[in-house]
Design an enzyme around this catalytic site. Sequence first.
Site, short mmCIF file in Angstrom:
data_model
loop_
_atom_site.label_atom_id
_atom_site.label_comp_id
_atom_site.label_asym_id
_atom_site.label_seq_id
_atom_site.Cartn_x
_atom_site.Cartn_y
_atom_site.Cartn_z
N ASN A 14 0.88 -1.17 0.00
CA ASN A 14 0.00 0.00 0.00
C ASN A 14 0.92 1.22 0.00
OD1 ASN A 14 -1.86 1.98 0.42
ND2 ASN A 14 -2.77 1.06 2.25
N ARG A 95 -2.63 -2.17 -3.44
CA ARG A 95 -3.88 -1.44 -3.19
C ARG A 95 -3.87 -0.18 -4.07
NH1 ARG A 95 -6.02 1.47 2.29
NH2 ARG A 95 -8.09 1.82 1.50
N HIS A 184 -13.04 2.15 0.16
CA HIS A 184 -13.00 1.10 1.20
C HIS A 184 -13.67 -0.19 0.70
CE1 HIS A 184 -12.95 4.21 4.76
NE2 HIS A 184 -11.73 3.95 4.34
N ARG A 245 -12.11 14.60 8.03
CA ARG A 245 -12.95 15.00 6.90
C ARG A 245 -14.39 15.24 7.33
NH1 ARG A 245 -11.59 9.82 3.77
NH2 ARG A 245 -9.33 9.93 3.86
N GLU A 388 -7.90 -6.06 5.53
CA GLU A 388 -7.79 -5.64 4.14
C GLU A 388 -6.64 -6.34 3.43
OE1 GLU A 388 -8.51 -1.36 5.45
OE2 GLU A 388 -9.28 -1.32 3.41
#
Length: 402
Positions: A14, A95, A184, A245, A388
């Site tokens: 990643n 990813r 996601h 956010r 993940e």
Amino acid sequence: MTTAPARRSVLVVNSGSSSIKYQLVDPSDGSAIASGIVERIGEGEGTVKHEVGDAVTRRELPVPDHGAGLRLVLSLFDEVGPSLADAGIVAVGHRVVQGGPLFDGPVLIDAQVERQIDELAPLAPLHNPANLTGIRVARELLPDVPHVAVFDTAFFHHLPEAAATYAIDRDVAAQYQIRRYGAHGTSHQYVSTAVAEFLDRPLEHTNTIVLHLGNGASASAVRGGQAVDTSMGLTPLEGLVMGTRSGDIDPAVLIHLMRNADMSVDDVDDLLNRRSGLKGMAGENDLRAVHQLVEDGDPAARTALGVYTHRIKKYVGAYAAVLGRVDVIAFTAGVGENDDIVRALSLAGLAPLGIELDVERNAGRKKVPTIISTDTSRTTIVVYPTNEELAITRLTLQVVES
Ligand code: ADP
């Protein structure tokens, strides 16, 4: 005489703008054979952490670019172990945040796929270029194994039109590829599938709301294994309140600030992505710190927690309406797995919808899949830890073995 099956592993990478996270995964049980992170790439002094079981190796040294970062990682695998060859590496899974309209599943990376990931950069300017840099250096340094791109958006590629379309001028939307892509997705797909298996329910007859609450946060509605709605949109900014956010906001707020507060495009981008959410409202983006402030009587933190959990509740209600019948609600990621207060506040008062949390079962952090609803709740509420890296490993193997 029988021989033991050969060991197999997948290296999951990643790559961010100034970091590379990696994990060497054993697909048979999802365990991490080794994992680590290179941070502060291109920032003078960099750091590397390489973990094998309980043994942690740390280095501090300048890491000028991603190529140097990955070379460092590979040298640690050689020096500290495990050797990638002995671990039977069969592929590298990368990813990639934005697959845009181009990718509805994982793909083997070649020059054309690299070009396409590059073309999608305007839709994910912070992420895709960094992901691509990681892919390029990894393909150069590990040329003998296949490399697979796993897109965060792919699970939402086939969202129903009504859920995926923004109600704006269709020509503008078409020209600028504006639609709801979600994010996601790897986690939502993994958790919705795994939780059905955990509950011994047939996936095709199970309706699930997944609440992925980490630093970034998103909700999805999944009917029979297919995503039918999700809270993130063109970018990961839409939807739930997050660490830094805003999530959903009236777009006119931006117009107002640009007209009246002398804010530029970059100022507004910075405000909504980095100075909003829990951080913006309470001064802290980590819920543990927010809870501490609430305990200390801080009114801003109390407001922030209220806004955060109210938003989750609204999405649960909306997705109950979208699905018609909710069989499972699954909490996952850092907040979802660890924060019993957030879980309780988010689902408080939903008994009339058949959603009843059991106070005792809900209490505490959950490291393993755990049912937290009452026996009479129509909806089964579960904490299901996401993984993940394992999800990327499985999708990567699907591609290289097909
Ligand atoms: P991401 O992968 O999006 O960076 P994670 O899924 O690791 O994020 O979640 C990180 C967040 O989880 C932290 O910011 C914090 O708010 C929350 N978190 C982690 N541990 C706990 C805990 N014990 N109690 C409450 N919240 C926690």
